[in-house]
Structures are given as structure tokens and as C-alpha cells.
Design a protein around this motif. Structure first.
Motif, PDB file in Angstrom:
ATOM      1  N   LEU A   1       0.901  -1.139  -0.098  1.00  0.00           N
ATOM      2  CA  LEU A   1      -0.010   0.106   0.156  1.00  0.00           C
ATOM      3  C   LEU A   1       0.780   1.187  -0.085  1.00  0.00           C
ATOM      4  O   LEU A   1       0.829   2.213  -0.900  1.00  0.00           O
ATOM      5  CB  LEU A   1      -0.879   0.068   1.394  1.00  0.00           C
ATOM      6  CG  LEU A   1      -2.042  -1.116   1.240  1.00  0.00           C
ATOM      7  CD1 LEU A   1      -2.917  -0.620   2.415  1.00  0.00           C
ATOM      8  CD2 LEU A   1      -3.139  -0.485   0.242  1.00  0.00           C
TER       9      LEU A   1
ATOM     10  N   LEU B   1      -7.518  -6.964   1.229  1.00  0.00           N
ATOM     11  CA  LEU B   1      -6.515  -6.329   0.714  1.00  0.00           C
ATOM     12  C   LEU B   1      -7.106  -5.493  -0.364  1.00  0.00           C
ATOM     13  O   LEU B   1      -6.687  -4.405  -0.439  1.00  0.00           O
ATOM     14  CB  LEU B   1      -5.752  -7.259   0.097  1.00  0.00           C
ATOM     15  CG  LEU B   1      -4.369  -7.801   1.100  1.00  0.00           C
ATOM     16  CD1 LEU B   1      -3.187  -8.440   0.289  1.00  0.00           C
ATOM     17  CD2 LEU B   1      -3.654  -6.366   1.556  1.00  0.00           C
TER      18      LEU B   1
ATOM     19  N   ILE C   1      -9.919  -4.086  -1.019  1.00  0.00           N
ATOM     20  CA  ILE C   1     -10.872  -3.157  -0.381  1.00  0.00           C
ATOM     21  C   ILE C   1      -9.997  -2.109   0.086  1.00  0.00           C
ATOM     22  O   ILE C   1     -10.289  -0.912  -0.051  1.00  0.00           O
ATOM     23  CB  ILE C   1     -11.760  -3.726   0.706  1.00  0.00           C
ATOM     24  CG1 ILE C   1     -13.012  -4.541   0.245  1.00  0.00           C
ATOM     25  CG2 ILE C   1     -12.425  -2.499   1.658  1.00  0.00           C
ATOM     26  CD1 ILE C   1     -13.817  -5.256   1.181  1.00  0.00           C
ATOM     27  N   SER C   2      -9.055  -2.571   0.933  1.00  0.00           N
ATOM     28  CA  SER C   2      -8.018  -1.519   1.545  1.00  0.00           C
ATOM     29  C   SER C   2      -7.469  -0.571   0.616  1.00  0.00           C
ATOM     30  O   SER C   2      -7.390   0.635   0.765  1.00  0.00           O
ATOM     31  CB  SER C   2      -6.897  -2.133   2.309  1.00  0.00           C
ATOM     32  OG  SER C   2      -7.531  -3.035   3.436  1.00  0.00           O
ATOM     33  N   ILE C   3      -6.957  -1.472  -0.507  1.00  0.00           N
ATOM     34  CA  ILE C   3      -6.309  -0.575  -1.847  1.00  0.00           C
ATOM     35  C   ILE C   3      -7.319   0.189  -2.471  1.00  0.00           C
ATOM     36  O   ILE C   3      -6.927   1.583  -2.596  1.00  0.00           O
ATOM     37  CB  ILE C   3      -5.567  -1.698  -2.591  1.00  0.00           C
ATOM     38  CG1 ILE C   3      -4.445  -2.556  -2.222  1.00  0.00           C
ATOM     39  CG2 ILE C   3      -5.321  -0.936  -4.067  1.00  0.00           C
ATOM     40  CD1 ILE C   3      -3.757  -3.490  -3.158  1.00  0.00           C
TER      41      ILE C   3
ATOM     42  N   LEU D   1     -10.098   1.581  -1.560  1.00  0.00           N
ATOM     43  CA  LEU D   1     -10.546   2.640  -0.588  1.00  0.00           C
ATOM     44  C   LEU D   1      -9.552   3.643  -0.330  1.00  0.00           C
ATOM     45  O   LEU D   1      -9.719   4.869  -0.537  1.00  0.00           O
ATOM     46  CB  LEU D   1     -11.169   2.282   1.091  1.00  0.00           C
ATOM     47  CG  LEU D   1     -12.531   1.673   0.742  1.00  0.00           C
ATOM     48  CD1 LEU D   1     -12.858   1.180   1.990  1.00  0.00           C
ATOM     49  CD2 LEU D   1     -13.413   2.428   0.160  1.00  0.00           C
ATOM     50  N   LEU D   2      -8.252   3.134  -0.152  1.00  0.00           N
ATOM     51  CA  LEU D   2      -7.001   4.183   0.183  1.00  0.00           C
ATOM     52  C   LEU D   2      -6.852   4.903  -1.158  1.00  0.00           C
ATOM     53  O   LEU D   2      -6.558   6.027  -0.919  1.00  0.00           O
ATOM     54  CB  LEU D   2      -5.722   3.292   0.395  1.00  0.00           C
ATOM     55  CG  LEU D   2      -4.531   4.153   0.762  1.00  0.00           C
ATOM     56  CD1 LEU D   2      -4.745   4.692   2.169  1.00  0.00           C
ATOM     57  CD2 LEU D   2      -3.426   3.169   0.820  1.00  0.00           C
ATOM     58  N   PHE D   3      -7.194   4.275  -2.366  1.00  0.00           N
ATOM     59  CA  PHE D   3      -6.556   5.106  -3.404  1.00  0.00           C
ATOM     60  C   PHE D   3      -8.156   5.961  -3.872  1.00  0.00           C
ATOM     61  O   PHE D   3      -7.758   7.061  -4.644  1.00  0.00           O
ATOM     62  CB  PHE D   3      -6.571   4.267  -4.714  1.00  0.00           C
ATOM     63  CG  PHE D   3      -5.089   4.044  -4.875  1.00  0.00           C
ATOM     64  CD1 PHE D   3      -4.480   4.773  -5.901  1.00  0.00           C
ATOM     65  CD2 PHE D   3      -4.240   3.310  -4.034  1.00  0.00           C
ATOM     66  CE1 PHE D   3      -2.901   4.812  -5.863  1.00  0.00           C
ATOM     67  CE2 PHE D   3      -3.021   3.051  -4.197  1.00  0.00           C
ATOM     68  CZ  PHE D   3      -2.360   3.840  -4.865  1.00  0.00           C
TER      69      PHE D   3
ATOM     70  N   HIS E   1      -3.777   6.836   7.558  1.00  0.00           N
ATOM     71  CA  HIS E   1      -4.570   5.723   6.829  1.00  0.00           C
ATOM     72  C   HIS E   1      -4.097   4.301   7.276  1.00  0.00           C
ATOM     73  O   HIS E   1      -5.050   3.621   7.794  1.00  0.00           O
ATOM     74  CB  HIS E   1      -4.216   5.898   5.291  1.00  0.00           C
ATOM     75  CG  HIS E   1      -5.281   6.905   4.582  1.00  0.00           C
ATOM     76  ND1 HIS E   1      -6.467   6.956   4.504  1.00  0.00           N
ATOM     77  CD2 HIS E   1      -4.827   7.901   4.011  1.00  0.00           C
ATOM     78  CE1 HIS E   1      -6.977   7.739   3.666  1.00  0.00           C
ATOM     79  NE2 HIS E   1      -5.947   8.512   3.293  1.00  0.00           N
TER      80      HIS E   1
ATOM     81  N   ILE F   1      -6.667   1.976   9.214  1.00  0.00           N
ATOM     82  CA  ILE F   1      -7.033   0.654   8.772  1.00  0.00           C
ATOM     83  C   ILE F   1      -6.985  -0.321   9.660  1.00  0.00           C
ATOM     84  O   ILE F   1      -8.188  -1.321   9.691  1.00  0.00           O
ATOM     85  CB  ILE F   1      -6.017   0.204   7.452  1.00  0.00           C
ATOM     86  CG1 ILE F   1      -6.277   1.108   6.321  1.00  0.00           C
ATOM     87  CG2 ILE F   1      -6.245  -1.091   7.021  1.00  0.00           C
ATOM     88  CD1 ILE F   1      -5.133   0.960   5.132  1.00  0.00           C
TER      89      ILE F   1
ATOM     90  N   SER G   1     -14.569  -2.782   8.358  1.00  0.00           N
ATOM     91  CA  SER G   1     -12.955  -2.449   7.655  1.00  0.00           C
ATOM     92  C   SER G   1     -12.922  -1.566   6.618  1.00  0.00           C
ATOM     93  O   SER G   1     -11.965  -1.325   5.942  1.00  0.00           O
ATOM     94  CB  SER G   1     -12.604  -4.030   7.264  1.00  0.00           C
ATOM     95  OG  SER G   1     -12.584  -5.064   8.276  1.00  0.00           O
ATOM     96  N   MET G   2     -13.941  -0.871   6.525  1.00  0.00           N
ATOM     97  CA  MET G   2     -14.254  -0.076   5.174  1.00  0.00           C
ATOM     98  C   MET G   2     -14.483   1.405   5.655  1.00  0.00           C
ATOM     99  O   MET G   2     -14.821   2.141   4.846  1.00  0.00           O
ATOM    100  CB  MET G   2     -15.246  -0.389   4.277  1.00  0.00           C
ATOM    101  CG  MET G   2     -15.077  -1.998   3.798  1.00  0.00           C
ATOM    102  SD  MET G   2     -16.470  -2.623   3.123  1.00  0.00           S
ATOM    103  CE  MET G   2     -16.867  -1.744   1.762  1.00  0.00           C
TER     104      MET G   2
ATOM    105  N   TRP H   1     -12.341   3.355   7.906  1.00  0.00           N
ATOM    106  CA  TRP H   1     -11.443   4.060   8.806  1.00  0.00           C
ATOM    107  C   TRP H   1     -11.080   5.445   8.914  1.00  0.00           C
ATOM    108  O   TRP H   1     -10.769   5.917   9.660  1.00  0.00           O
ATOM    109  CB  TRP H   1     -10.359   3.090   8.628  1.00  0.00           C
ATOM    110  CG  TRP H   1      -9.384   3.528   7.278  1.00  0.00           C
ATOM    111  CD1 TRP H   1      -8.425   4.594   6.964  1.00  0.00           C
ATOM    112  CD2 TRP H   1      -9.158   2.693   6.121  1.00  0.00           C
ATOM    113  NE1 TRP H   1      -8.016   4.388   5.760  1.00  0.00           N
ATOM    114  CE2 TRP H   1      -8.572   3.515   5.048  1.00  0.00           C
ATOM    115  CE3 TRP H   1     -10.024   1.616   5.728  1.00  0.00           C
ATOM    116  CZ2 TRP H   1      -8.289   2.799   3.794  1.00  0.00           C
ATOM    117  CZ3 TRP H   1      -9.535   1.032   4.501  1.00  0.00           C
ATOM    118  CH2 TRP H   1      -9.019   1.699   3.439  1.00  0.00           C
TER     119      TRP H   1
ATOM    120  N   PHE I   1     -16.304   7.457   2.656  1.00  0.00           N
ATOM    121  CA  PHE I   1     -16.103   7.078   3.873  1.00  0.00           C
ATOM    122  C   PHE I   1     -17.387   7.494   4.961  1.00  0.00           C
ATOM    123  O   PHE I   1     -17.605   6.947   5.930  1.00  0.00           O
ATOM    124  CB  PHE I   1     -14.811   7.629   4.482  1.00  0.00           C
ATOM    125  CG  PHE I   1     -13.746   6.536   4.024  1.00  0.00           C
ATOM    126  CD1 PHE I   1     -13.382   5.308   4.505  1.00  0.00           C
ATOM    127  CD2 PHE I   1     -12.638   7.264   3.101  1.00  0.00           C
ATOM    128  CE1 PHE I   1     -12.660   4.700   3.943  1.00  0.00           C
ATOM    129  CE2 PHE I   1     -11.729   6.255   2.693  1.00  0.00           C
ATOM    130  CZ  PHE I   1     -11.618   4.976   3.181  1.00  0.00           C
TER     131      PHE I   1
END
Lengths: 207, 99, 220, 545
Positions: A39, B85, B87-89, B91-93, D248, D252, D299-300, D302, D319
Motif C-alpha cells: 500500500l 486487501l 478493499i483496502s487498496i 478505498l485508500l486510492f 490511513h 485501517i 473494515s471499510m 477507517w 467514508f
């Protein structure tokens, strides 16, 4: 008053599927651990596209490719050692386990020289050469050292694990009817391989 | 419990051949990815490299790690982990790529 | 409540909207709990009836909250949208935060410790930090924005009432975090102009003694 | 297997070790659960003391009993201790360990030795956290969030604290791993997933979050350590790093961690309410699936901790929207619990009081969470004491009351003793009143603009701080009443022999108090769901006499 041995039952009921399930779950934590760093990589690669290109040129693609080949081959040998023990061929199984360790050692030697050359060129966290470069390059090499370093640490742990397994196999504790521990070590080793499969293009092939 | 265990191991007779074949394919893919990186495709370069890496790890997961012969539980588990993983990527993006 | 800026209406509106709904629901839940506890008390010799569930009821108490929270989301979002997009004619002031003080720099180079602004004029503050994270918080105006190194944040507001309001640091920044207060002073237009003229004169008179500007990059 | 008639209790049997080693080297899930209980209560006491001291400092503006540096270290330690050493392990590691195998009809967890390793890691992490306080440089003063760049600038002992949190994370991961395999592989015959007690469901959902989210904080804290040691530039803004990226990564994990804390508490409540209403739970499947939904949505969301950092608009919308949606499964649970009271036969013993207290306080925590989910309002109340009140309502009013409910509910089973019910009820009411007096004023002053983590404050907030501090005294009185009640019960000579004091239908109520080493002499076969209360007038009659 009698003494009760703890978990007599636990030993009678061996649950190979449970053990493998547990190992997989553990692998997920490793996967997410590296996932966190991927990430970070992804975000900075997005932020500093050009500088990552420039920095990646410093890395030697053929060294990376060689290490990829070594690790993929070691993945093959460890899986073959499981097949061998299932076929009750103890000698061949141990041979394959030792081959895996030799290959892993080769990987580490290769990595050592690669890092060494970089450090000789003055590229390491906090060095003057590196601080003279752009932010993106500092971060690229920061990531390079942290990610490949942590990966190398996993390689070392894997080697130790396989060494123990080889000992078990020789002593017969791992045999054609009870080899779940070797399978677990194998799973770990393959994960280390998979992580490298991603590290390789992300660091060496983006020039 | 034990029935499930026997099912998953005895059914598939261990053979060396398939693994060597998979290894050859992996070697080939490594060659391809290095060769492709030499050519400048621009933005597609990264995508190609990652696609090949995904294919390679798929092969390792399915064959070397025996996911193919494991029960559905294992496959679902891997799916859940990868989903997390992804989902995390994604949402982070949502923060980084739309800045 | 002091009506000090343009954001107050939307923030307060959303706040009281959610608080009211929450209060109604909470009272309802609490009332039912207490009522059931008394009505169906074992001491009264009540016999229990096994009810496994009711899908219709489940759907109702899923759908209604979904609608309610969507309304809350919408109310919150429009207020934020308003906060996010400054009008084009906003007056730009550069805010620099460091442990543990605020510095305000106007477009003509005047620097102050307190933020002086004319009333009824849109102000856009560009936020910079010299060391760690801070947060530019004006409680009376109902907003804050984090101030971070290596990152340019900004926020705007329209001071509606003349007066003095607190500026606090809302992101923990070390030893004297709680003392990192300043003031925003909203002046009538003429007073502000007079003040600015005075400041400018002071600055020109002592420009040689002024410390070097630490971060003089042009504000975007 | 050796057995001479009736089994010896888990407290009394002799294994291969003796003395304290019979405990700290035991792989019995019940002993490990008890070890966790003792350790986490010890740290709870420390955390409460720190909280008490902070409240005392805030009784009046300006300096009262400590300097700013001490105060800053105290809220950091209070956070680290309460979150990592009490609230996270409080239910899964204590009551999960003790009751999960029993509830599914198993003799132990899947990997007993790994379970012991988890406890040792927990102790190791805890020790490191304690040591960091006494090393030169002083305890960490970053807040438990370790925000960059302050955490790489400060000269206090941040690194031991980071490594402690890292190790504690792995302890939590291994517990989760153990539970998932146990639930998948060790259920008694006939115990299908939909016959599992809801506490098990909630532990299952929690375990997934533990496994998948915790490594993220692990790597993040490791990267901060590396950043402090070598200056690699991954987060340091001076080297081009992005402090927001750190936030972030931190959230997370740390937002899902909130669900690691609250989900098992919801599970406990789902156990207690049907038992004390003496009727089946309303909407079993909806409660079970809402646990999974909470784990997934949890988990979505954060970045709702970061609305003020200046994220992209897309991220803000996504979010905020998801934050509102994550409230739905919790709401479903609350409605089902209340519906379970309907037409029951309700006995208001202490466990039920704590459960109802949980519903009330957690609802307030949830509703005030909605307030913060609204973007515009968040701009005002973020990082104020409103937030402090909110998460104490969720974590203390929620999880804390959940833990107390579990303690009152399972106490006779665990120790074969019974506490005084009247004192327990008095303890509850004092605690409940103290809790609200302590935390409710924080909502008000937060809305009025009192930032959090403030050593000093403006005079206009004095009255609220004063009320709050007085509340802390009431709260602590309540805690003292509760714990002395327990200690008295433990020290009393009368053994409590009723194996099913509340008339529960789950498996733990079928085995002796102080369960024997391997729980069941014969593994039971399950033929019905966990809350199928037969119309056993017998039990109710006995109760009325």
C-alpha cells in the motif's frame, strides 16, 4: 489423587486439515503485513512516478531475475520433497529439502552482494548521496531496503524452519503418514516466493 | 472430520510431473516479464508486469500450495483475505488518485 | 450561540437534526426496555412465549434506519461542500503553525499573532506547519482543518458578526498543545482598513529588523 | 484417558508442573482464560488510576497536581493500556478462551500451545510497555495514535511502546487464528453454524478482523520504528513522506479494532438477554449475520477519523456514507435485543442490568457516532472532548459493561462461588450513574469547543470539567463495590453447586461449576439451537420460592 496428563486427547486426534487451516490463516497475516507495505509503495509510486523510474534504473535487473529463478526453483524443490515423503522416499525428500536450503542460501548471498554494492555507491538510508537526491528517490530506496530486507528476514526464518523439518524427516517424525508439518513449512516457503514474485517487477522492472 | 481429511489427500495420487511442468511455466513467465520490461510500453508496462506476477502467484497458490485439492473452506478463506486487501487498496486510492 | 460565521447554520442544522432523531429513537428503545422489564417481570409469574423472529419486522427496522442515516449523510455532506469551496473573491491569508504558536501573514506581507479580518468578507486561510501536525480550530465558526507539514490545506469562512473569537489547536502537538490559543478578531470594514494601514506602516518602518521569512513559497 | 468417577476441576487438577508453573505453563484454555483475566484486570486498575489522576488534574484550570508533560504521558499510557491490554483482550482472550470451547462442545481450542504462546506474548508486550515508562527519556507522550511526525520527533521512549503494541498485536492475531480453526474444526456433532451460540458467532467475526487487520498496524508501527532508527523517509515529511498515509495505515487497523472490542461484547449481550428473559432470542440469524456485516463494513470506514486532514472529496463522501451504513447492523442488533424482552419472563439479576445498561450506553455511543459521521458536523467536533465522550460510551459503556456483564453472568460457572446479588445491583447503579456523570458533560463541552488532549482549558469549561471529575469519583466507587463483591465471594467458604443458576440452555450450563480439565466427560450431541427454552416451569417454580 491421580495426575492427569494435559491434552491426552489432543494428541490422539490429529487434525491435519485444522493444522493446514491454521497455517493458511497465519499466512494471511504475513500477506497483509506485506500488503501494508505494498500500500505504501503504491501510494508513493503514484505520488512520485518519475522519480521512481529514475531510481529503479539503479537496480540491476539481472540480479533480480536471477533471484527470482532461484526462489521459484526452491519452491519447486520444497513441493517435491513433500511428494517424495508421501511416496515414502525419505532420502529424496531430505535431498529436496537440502536443495531448498542451498537455493535459499544462494538467494541470500546474491542479496548480500546487491546490498553491498548499493551501500558502496553510497545509497543507503540517511547517506549523503541519497539525501542529495529527490524525495521520491529517497522513498524508493527506503522502501527497497525495508521491503527486500523484511523479505530476506522471512527467507532466513524459512530456512531455519526447513532445517528443523529436515531434522524431523531424518528422525522419522515426518513420514509418509504424518507430514503436515512439512506441508506447513512448504506453505510458508511458497508465500515467501509469492511475495518476491511481486517485489521483483515492482522494484526491478519499472525502469 | 477424518473423512474430510482422507478425501483430500488420498484421492490425488502424488506425482512429480505436474510440478515440474508448473515450474517450467513459471520460468517462462519470468523470461517474458523481463523481456517485456525491456520494451517501453509506457503505462502498460506496470500493468503487464503485475498481470504476469498475478498469473505466477496464481500458479503457485493453486499447484504448489495445493489449493486445487483443498476443500472449499480454504478457497473461501483465501478469497476473504484477498478481498480485504483489495478493499483496502481501493478505498485508500479513493483518497490518493482523485486528489 | 454566537452567530459568527456562514457555516454555523448548516453545521448546527445537521447537528440538531441528528440529535433529535437520535433522542427520539433512544427514548423509544429505553422506554421499551423499561416497560418490558416491568410488564413481563418473572416476579409477576409471567410465562415466556418463544418468538423466533419476524422477517417483516426485521425489514422494517432495517429500511427505516437506512433512510434516516441517508438523510443524515446528505445533510452533513451539503454543509461540508459549502465549507470546501471558497468563493473566487476570497481574501487569502497564510497561516503558519509551529510548536506552539500561530502566525498570520497577509498578502501585503504584514504578519501578526492574531487573525484580523474584516466582517462580511470571505476569507480563505492557507495552512502550513513548520514542524508537526496541528489543527486550525475556530469553535465559534464551527470548523477546523488540520495543518500538516509537506501538505497544503486550506479552508474558508465568512465572518458574519464583529467580535473576538478563539482559535485553538485541535491536533495534539506536544508539551504546550493546550496553550496554543490565538484569536480571530472580526472588525468592521473601516476599522480593519485603518488597522491594516497602521500595521503596514509599522512593518515598513521596521522591515530591516524583521526576521527572515522562514517559508516564503508563493501561496497557491 | 484416565478418569476415576468424577472429574477434577480445572482449578484443582495437577498436571506435570506445580505451583505457579501449573498456571503459566498450562495449555488448558480455562486456565489461560483466567491468566488473561488476572493480567487484564491488573492493567485495568492501572488504566483507571491514570484516568482518575487526569480527571483530578482537570478539576480546575491551570496546574493542579501535575505538569503538562506528565499529563501528556498519562493520556498516552491510559490509551495504550486500556486499548491494547484491557479492552481488546478483555472479552476474546478472557471469556472467549474460557467459554468458546465449552460453548461449541469441545475439549480445548485447536492449538492449545499456541494459545499459551499468545498469553506469553501478551505478557511480554505488557512488560515492555511498563518498562518504557521507567527508561530514561520518560514514557511516550504521543497519544496512543503515535501520529507522525510528532512520534518521530519526540525524545520520549516511543520505540518500546511501539514494539510493545506490535507484540500485543501478534498475541491478538494468534488468539483469533486459534478461534477460527477451533470453530471450524472442533464443533460437537450436530453443532451446525446456525446452532452456535451468538457469542461464538461474534467471536468468529472478531477473529477475522483480528487476523486480517492487525498485521497492518504491526507493519505500520514497525515502519515508524525503522523511521526513527534509520530515517528511511517512508512517513517523515522532511524526506518527502506523507503523514496522512501514516494515519490511513494506522486507522485501517485501529478502526476495525473498535469492532474487535465491541463485537464480543454484543455477543455476550446476545447470550444474557434470552437467558434472563427465559425465551428464545428474536431474530437469531439477523444477529449472527449482522456480526459478519459489522466486521465487513467496519473494515471499510477507517478514514472517518481523518475527515479534517484534507482528503479528496471522493474519499470524504465514500467514508462518510459507509460510516452511516455501518450503524445499520448495530441498530438491527439493538432492535432484536429489545424485541427479545417482549413476552419474556424477565428476571432482573445483575447480568441483565449490565446488559440493559450496555444497550442504553452503547446506543448513546452509536448515536453520537452518527453525529460525527456527518461531514459538516465532524469539522466542528472532531478532536474535541465530544469524541472522547463518544468512544468512552462505546468502549467503556459498551465493551466495559459487556465485560462486567460477562463477569456477573459466568462468575458462578468459573469459580463455583456466588456473589451477593443485592450488592451487585447496587454496584451497577453506582457505576451507571458515575459513568454518565463522568462522560456526559464531555459531549456538551466538546460541542462548545473544548479540544481533547488538553492539559489546561479556558475558564468557561470549568463547570463541565468539575462535574466530570466528580463523576469519576462515583464511577470508581461503583468499581470498588463491584470488585469487593467478587473478592468477597471468592474468599467465602460456601461452594455454589447449582450448575445452572440462570436457567441457560447453552452447553456451559450442563457441566459442573469449575469445569473439569477437558470440560465434557462425553462430548454432547447437539439437536437444537442454543436458546430453545423448553417451557420448564420447574425452573421458574424453584426460582419463585
Amino acid at each position: 489423587m491421580s495426575t492427569i496428563a494435559e491434552h491426552t486427547v489432543g494428541h490422539v486426534h490429529r487434525d491435519d486439515i485444522g493444522s493446514r487451516l491454521g497455517m493458511w490463516l497465519f499466512l494471511f497475516t504475513e500477506l497483509v503485513l506485506f500488503g501494508g507495505m505494498f500500500l505504501v509503495y503504491a501510494v508513493y509510486r503514484f505520488t512520485y512516478q518519475h522519480e521512481f523510474h529514475v531510481a529503479a534504473k539503479e537496480l540491476n535487473t539481472s540480479v533480480g531475475a536471477l533471484n527470482t529463478i532461484i526462489l521459484l526453483t526452491s519452491s519447486l524443490t520444497i513441493v517435491l520433497s513433500i511428494i517424495a515423503i508421501r511416496k515414502n522416499n525419505k532420502f529424496l525428500s531430505v535431498f529436496f529439502q537440502i536443495s531448498t536450503m542451498v537455493l535459499a542460501f544462494g538467494f541470500l548471498v546474491n542479496k548480500y552482494f546487491e546490498w553491498n554494492i548499493k551501500i558502496h555507491h553510497g545509497i543507503f538510508p540517511g547517506s549523503e548521496t541519497l539525501l542529495g537526491k529527490g524525495n521520491g528517490e529517497i522513498i524508493f530506496f527506503g522502501l527497497y531496503y525495508v521491503m527486500t530486507g523484511l523479505h530476506a528476514l522471512h527467507v532466513i526464518i524459512g530456512v531455519l524452519l526447513i532445517e528443523v523439518m529436515a531434522g524431523y524427516t531424518i528422525k522419522g517424525r515426518i513420514n509418509s503418514t504424518n507430514y503436515v508439518r512439512l506441508e506447513a513449512a512448504g506453505l510458508y516457503w511458497h508465500l515467501v516466493d509469492i511475495i518476491w514474485i511481486f517485489l521483483f517487477p515492482l522494484f526491478y522492472l519499472i525502469t | 472430520m477424518n473423512g474430510e481429511h482422507l478425501e483430500s489427500t488420498v484421492e490425488h495420487k502424488p506425482t512429480y510431473g505436474i510440478y515440474i511442468l508448473v515450474w517450467l511455466v513459471l520460468m517462462m513467465l519470468t523470461g517474458v516479464t523481463v523481456a517485456v520490461a525491456g520494451i517501453n510500453f509506457g503505462n502498460i508496462t506496470v500493468a503487464t508486469a503485475l498481470t504476469i506476477a498475478i498469473i505466477k502467484s496464481y500458479l503457485v497458490l493453486t499447484f504448489f500450495m495445493h489449493l486445487k485439492t483443498e476443500t472449499a473452506t480454504f478457497k473461501i478463506f483465501v478469497g476473504v483475505a484477498l478481498l480485504f486487501l483489495l478493499i483496502s487498496i481501493a478505498l485508500l486510492f479513493s483518497d490518493y488518485s482523485f486528489l | 450561540m454566537i452567530f459568527g460565521s456562514n457555516h454555523i447554520e448548516l453545521v448546527n442544522g445537521a447537528f440538531w437534526f441528528i440529535v433529535s432523531i437520535s433522542f427520539i429513537l433512544l427514548s423509544f428503545i429505553t422506554f421499551l426496555m423499561i416497560y418490558f422489564v416491568f410488564k413481563y417481570n418473572r416476579k409477576k409469574g409471567k410465562k415466556a412465549v418463544n418468538i423466533h423472529g419476524n422477517t417483516k419486522l426485521e425489514i422494517i427496522w432495517t429500511v427505516i434506519p437506512v433512510i434516516l442515516v441517508m438523510a443524515m449523510f446528505w445533510y452533513g455532506w451539503i454543509g461540508y461542500r459549502d465549507l470546501k469551496n471558497p468563493p473566487k473573491d476570497a481574501m487569502i491569508i497564510k497561516v503558519t503553525a509551529q510548536m506552539w504558536k500561530w502566525t498570520f501573514e497577509y498578502d501585503n506581507g504584514v504578519k501578526t499573532d492574531s487573525l484580523y479580518v474584516p466582517v462580511n468578507k470571505a476569507i480563505e486561510v492557507n495552512l502550513h506547519s513548520l514542524d508537526v501536525n496541528h489543527s486550525f480550530f475556530i469553535p465559534a465558526f464551527r470548523f477546523k482543518r488540520d495543518v500538516m507539514p509537506n501538505r497544503n490545506n486550506s479552508i474558508w469562512f465568512l465572518p458574519a458578526t464583529v467580535g473576538k473569537y478563539d482559535i485553538a489547536c485541535a491536533e495534539y502537538c506536544g508539551l504546550n498543545h493546550s496553550a496554543m490559543y490565538s484569536k480571530v478578531i472580526v472588525l468592521p470594514k473601516q476599522e480593519y482598513d485603518a488597522w491594516m494601514k497602521n500595521e503596514l506602516a509599522k512593518k515598513n518602518a521596521s522591515s530591516t529588523q524583521l526576521p527572515i521569512v522562514i517559508d516564503s513559497t508563493k501561496v497557491k | 484417558m484416565h478418569n476415576n468417577g468424577h472429574a477434577v476441576s480445572y482449578l484443582d487438577y495437577k498436571g506435570k508442573h506445580s505451583g505457579i508453573f501449573a498456571w503459566i505453563l498450562s495449555t488448558d484454555h480455562k486456565r489461560i482464560g483466567l491468566l488473561y483475566l488476572m493480567a487484564s484486570l491488573l492493567f485495568f486498575a492501572v488504566g483507571v488510576t491514570f484516568g482518575f489522576l487526569m480527571r483530578l488534574e482537570l478539576i480546575a484550570p491551570g496546574r493542579t497536581i501535575m505538569d503538562a508533560q506528565t499529563y501528556n504521558s498519562l493520556f498516552t499510557l491510559h490509551g495504550i493500556i486500556m486499548i491494547f491490554l484491557f479492552v481488546i483482550p478483555g472479552l476474546p482472550a478472557v471469556f472467549g478462551n474460557f467459554f468458546l470451547p465449552i460453548l461449541i462442545g469441545a475439549k480445548d481450542v485447536a492449538f492449545p500451545r499456541l494459545n499459551l504462546l499468545s498469553w506469553w506474548l501478551y505478557i511480554l508486550g505488557a512488560l515492555l510497555a511498563v518498562i518504557s515508562v521507567f527508561l530514561p527519556g520518560g514514557p511516550a507522550d504521543t497519544g496512543w495514535t503515535f501520529y507522525i511526525p510528532y512520534s518521530i520527533r519526540t525524545t520520549t521512549n516511543v520505540m518500546p511502546a511501539l514494539i510493545a503494541a506490535f507484540i500485543l498485536g501478534f498475541s491478538s492475531i494468534l488468539t483469533g487464528l486459534n478461534f477460527i480453526v477451533t470453530i471450524h474444526r472442533m464443533r460437537a456433532p450436530g453443532m451446525s453454524f446456525f446452532r452456535m451460540p451468538l457469542f461464538v458467532w461474534s467471536l468468529y467475526a472478531t477473529a477475522w478482523v483480528q487476523i486480517l487487520a492487525t498485521p497492518i498496524i504491526g507493519i505500520t508501527l514497525l515502519l515508524v520504528t525503522i523511521e526513527r532508527l534509520f530515517g528511511v523517509g517512508l512517513f517523515d515529511p522532511a524526506l518527502g513522506g506523507d503523514p496522512v498515509l501514516y494515519q490511513h495505515l494506522f486507522w485501517i487497523y485501529s478502526h476495525p479494532a473498535v469492532y474487535i472490542m465491541i463485537l464480543p461484547a454484543m455477543g455476550v449481550i446476545s447470550e444474557i438477554i434470552p437467558v434472563f428473559s427465559h425465551r428464545t432470542i428474536f431474530g437469531y440469524k439477523f444477529i449472527a449475520f449482522s456480526s459478519l456485516a459489522i466486521a465487513l463494513f467496519g473494515s471499510m470506514v477507517w478514514a472517518h477519523h481523518m475527515f479534517t486532514v484534507g482528503m479528496s472529496e471522493t474519499a470524504q463522501i465514500i467514508f462518510s456514507l459507509l460510516t452511516f451504513l455501518v450503524a445499520i447492523p448495530s441498530a438491527i442488533k439493538v432492535f432484536n435485543w429489545v424485541a427479545t424482552l417482549y413476552k419474556g419472563s424477565i428476571s432482573t439479576d445483575a447480568p441483565l442490568l449490565y446488559a440493559l445498561g450496555f444497550i442504553f450506553l452503547f446506543s448513546i455511543g452509536g448515536f453520537t457516532g452518527l453525529i460525527q459521521g456527518a461531514l459538516s458536523v465532524n469539522m466542528h467536533i472532531h478532536d474535541t472532548s465530544f469524541i472522547v465522550a463518544h468512544f468512552h460510551y462505546v468502549m467503556f459503556g459498551g465493551t466495559g459493561f459487556g465485560i462486567f456483564a460477562a463477569m456477573h453472568y459466568w462468575f458462578p460457572k468459573m469459580f463455583g462461588k456466588m456473589y451477593n446479588m443485592k450488592t451487585a445491583k447496587v454496584g451497577f447503579w453506582v457505576l451507571f450513574v458515575g459513568f454518565n456523570t463522568l462522560y456526559f458533560p464531555m459531549f456538551v463541552m466538546g460541542w462548545l469547543g473544548m479540544p481533547r488532549r488538553y492539559y489546561d482549558y479556558l475558564p468557561e469549561f470549568h463547570i463541565y470539567h468539575l462535574i466530570s471529575t466528580i463523576g469519576s469519583w462515583i464511577l470508581i466507587t461503583g468499581l470498588i463495590i463491584m470488585f469487593t463483591n467478587f473478592i468477597k465471594a471468592l474468599r467465602s467458604k460456601t461452594t455454589y453447586t447449582a450448575i445452572n443458576p440462570w436457567g441457560g440452555e447453552t452447553l456451559e450450563w450442563t457441566i459442573p461449576n469449575k469445569p473439569p480439565l477437558e470440560n465434557f466427560e462425553v462430548i454432547p450431541t447437539i439437536t437444537a439451537g442454543p436458546y430453545e427454552f423448553k417451557d420448564n416451569d420447574e425452573f421458574l417454580m424453584k426460582e419463585n420460592n
